[in-house]
Design a protein around this motif. Structure first.
Motif, short mmCIF file in Angstrom:
data_model
loop_
_atom_site.label_atom_id
_atom_site.label_comp_id
_atom_site.label_asym_id
_atom_site.label_seq_id
_atom_site.Cartn_x
_atom_site.Cartn_y
_atom_site.Cartn_z
N LEU A 103 -13.69 5.60 -22.69
CA LEU A 103 -14.50 4.47 -23.14
C LEU A 103 -15.70 4.25 -22.22
O LEU A 103 -16.79 3.92 -22.69
N TYR A 104 -15.49 4.43 -20.93
CA TYR A 104 -16.59 4.25 -19.98
C TYR A 104 -17.70 5.26 -20.24
O TYR A 104 -18.88 4.90 -20.32
N VAL A 105 -17.33 6.52 -20.40
CA VAL A 105 -18.33 7.56 -20.63
C VAL A 105 -19.01 7.36 -21.97
O VAL A 105 -20.24 7.47 -22.09
N PHE A 106 -18.25 7.02 -23.00
CA PHE A 106 -18.82 6.88 -24.34
C PHE A 106 -19.74 5.66 -24.43
O PHE A 106 -20.83 5.74 -25.00
N ILE A 107 -19.29 4.52 -23.88
CA ILE A 107 -20.05 3.28 -24.04
C ILE A 107 -21.13 3.14 -22.98
O ILE A 107 -22.30 2.88 -23.29
N VAL A 108 -20.78 3.28 -21.72
CA VAL A 108 -21.73 3.04 -20.63
C VAL A 108 -22.69 4.20 -20.48
O VAL A 108 -23.91 4.00 -20.36
N ARG A 109 -22.17 5.42 -20.50
CA ARG A 109 -23.03 6.60 -20.36
C ARG A 109 -23.65 7.03 -21.68
O ARG A 109 -24.53 7.91 -21.70
N LEU A 189 -16.94 -2.56 -15.54
CA LEU A 189 -18.22 -1.86 -15.76
C LEU A 189 -18.57 -1.83 -17.25
O LEU A 189 -19.74 -1.99 -17.62
N ILE A 190 -17.58 -1.60 -18.09
CA ILE A 190 -17.83 -1.58 -19.53
C ILE A 190 -18.25 -2.96 -20.02
O ILE A 190 -19.20 -3.11 -20.81
N LYS A 191 -17.57 -3.99 -19.54
CA LYS A 191 -17.91 -5.36 -19.92
C LYS A 191 -19.33 -5.72 -19.51
O LYS A 191 -20.09 -6.33 -20.27
N ARG A 192 -19.71 -5.34 -18.29
CA ARG A 192 -21.06 -5.62 -17.81
C ARG A 192 -22.10 -4.92 -18.67
O ARG A 192 -23.14 -5.50 -19.01
N HIS A 193 -21.82 -3.69 -19.05
CA HIS A 193 -22.77 -2.94 -19.88
C HIS A 193 -22.93 -3.61 -21.24
O HIS A 193 -24.07 -3.76 -21.74
N ASP A 222 -15.45 -8.37 -25.40
CA ASP A 222 -15.32 -8.87 -24.04
C ASP A 222 -13.89 -9.34 -23.77
O ASP A 222 -13.33 -9.07 -22.71
N VAL A 223 -13.33 -10.08 -24.72
CA VAL A 223 -11.97 -10.58 -24.55
C VAL A 223 -10.97 -9.43 -24.46
O VAL A 223 -10.09 -9.42 -23.59
N LYS A 224 -11.11 -8.45 -25.34
CA LYS A 224 -10.18 -7.33 -25.34
C LYS A 224 -10.29 -6.51 -24.05
O LYS A 224 -9.28 -6.08 -23.48
N CYS A 276 -10.01 0.48 -28.22
CA CYS A 276 -10.64 1.79 -28.43
C CYS A 276 -11.51 1.78 -29.67
O CYS A 276 -12.64 2.27 -29.66
N SER A 277 -10.96 1.25 -30.76
CA SER A 277 -11.69 1.33 -32.02
C SER A 277 -12.80 0.31 -32.11
O SER A 277 -13.93 0.64 -32.43
N LYS A 278 -12.49 -0.96 -31.81
CA LYS A 278 -13.47 -2.02 -32.00
C LYS A 278 -14.59 -1.95 -30.98
O LYS A 278 -15.75 -2.15 -31.31
N CYS A 279 -14.24 -1.66 -29.72
CA CYS A 279 -15.30 -1.59 -28.70
C CYS A 279 -16.23 -0.43 -28.97
O CYS A 279 -17.43 -0.52 -28.81
#
Length: 319
Positions: A103-109, A189-193, A222-224, A276-279
């Motif tokens: 999730l970090y690589v997919f969303i943040v990167r 980190l994901i939340k901040r992004h 954010d909640v999840k 995983c799915s919603k984010c």
């Protein structure tokens, strides 16, 4: 070191273990079956969740077998159960962290290609490392009767082994500690992004006035993302507390409350499934464009819709 006395298990504690194992078994089976039945749910994060569910399924079955058998010695059945639970539990830690890394690589990167390229590495680490550790422990005869010192009826590392501390760390606790540190960092980190990207996107909301506000999507994600590490730590911490008390040779580790809280597992898989799915479907990329909008402009629309359905089915399973 442990004083050699067995932690007394009450019938109520055994019932709690069996009930939590049954819930974990049913939850993991549901995720695996839905993946097998509905092909449109076979997205990469969903597949990672299935692998985590397989590990949790094995863990639940082995724990239930151990509690129901009431082992008193390091019998072959005890050793077999201890080996399976050691492998499954350690693998579960690795898959939980692997999902967070994905999730970090997919969303943040903002790189699906890089994220997907990590999947073979996830398999190598999440299955290979636990297998090597378990086989080594078996060959050195480190797995066996634990006297429920850090378990609740099932077998694990032999409590009479001279180096039991080392092997308890290698077969679970050190990976547990690392997960406590890694998961909060990655999800923060994901939340901040997501927060920064939605702030940037808010400048264009007048142009997108006809669309529903994206703030609700951000709030849900954010909640999840906040709940995942919190749930993981809160439900895993009791076994860690008992391990620390064992190192201190404190009799408090045998307190009925701690023994009862130890085996409790939540429906962490369902929470991770939704995350995983919603984010992935709702989180914006680094350029501030929501993935939903971006996927409508490329050829991956069908896959993204499958992920939204994935999130819906997981939300229903949580209820």
């Amino acid at each position: 070191m442990a004083n050699g006395t067995q932690t007394e298990l009450y019938l109520s504690e055994q019932v709690v273990v069996l009930c939590t194992c049954a819930l974990s078994f049913l939850g993991s089976s549901l995720i695996i079956l839905t993946h097998m039945i509905w092909t449109d749910l076979r997205t990469t994060p969903r597949r990672l969740l299935v692998f985590l569910s397989v590990a949790d399924w094995l863990s639940a079955v082995s724990y239930a077998f151990g509690v129901g058998s009431v082992f008193r010695t390091s019998s072959p059945e005890c050793i077999a159960q201890g080996a399976i639970s050691t492998f499954a539990n350690t693998s579960s830690f690795f898959w939980t962290v692997s999902i967070a890394v994905y999730l970090y690589v997919f969303i943040v990167r903002s790189s699906q290609r890089v994220a997907d390229s990590l999947v073979p590495l996830f398999h190598l680490v999440s299955w290979g490392v636990p297998l090597v550790i378990t086989v080594t422990a078996l060959c050195l005869k480190k797995i066996g009767y634990n006297a429920s010192e850090v378990t609740v009826g099932w077998c694990w590392v032999r409590i009479d082994a001279p180096d039991w501390v080392l092997w308890m760390l290698l077969t679970g606790k050190i990976w547990e500690f690392l997960a406590y540190l890694t998961l909060p960092v990655l999800y923060i980190l994901i939340k901040r992004h997501i927060h920064k990207a939605h702030v940037a996107l808010s400048e264009y909301r007048p142009i997108l006035a006809s669309r529903p506000p994206s703030q609700s999507f951000s709030s849900m994600a954010d909640v999840k993302l906040s709940l995942i590490p919190i749930i993981f730590i809160v439900l895993r911490i009791w076994s860690t507390v008992r391990f620390v008390l064992l190192l201190a040779d404190s009799p408090v580790r045998q307190h009925p409350v701690l023994v009862t809280l130890h085996p409790i597992r939540s429906r962490l898989c369902s929470s991770l499934c939704c995350c995983c799915s919603k984010c992935r479907a709702e989180a914006p990329r680094s350029d501030g464009t929501p993935q939903r909008q971006q996927t409508r402009r490329d050829s991956s629309t069908q896959r993204e819709e499958g992920e939204e359905e994935d999130g819906t089915s997981c939300a229903q399973s949580n209820r």
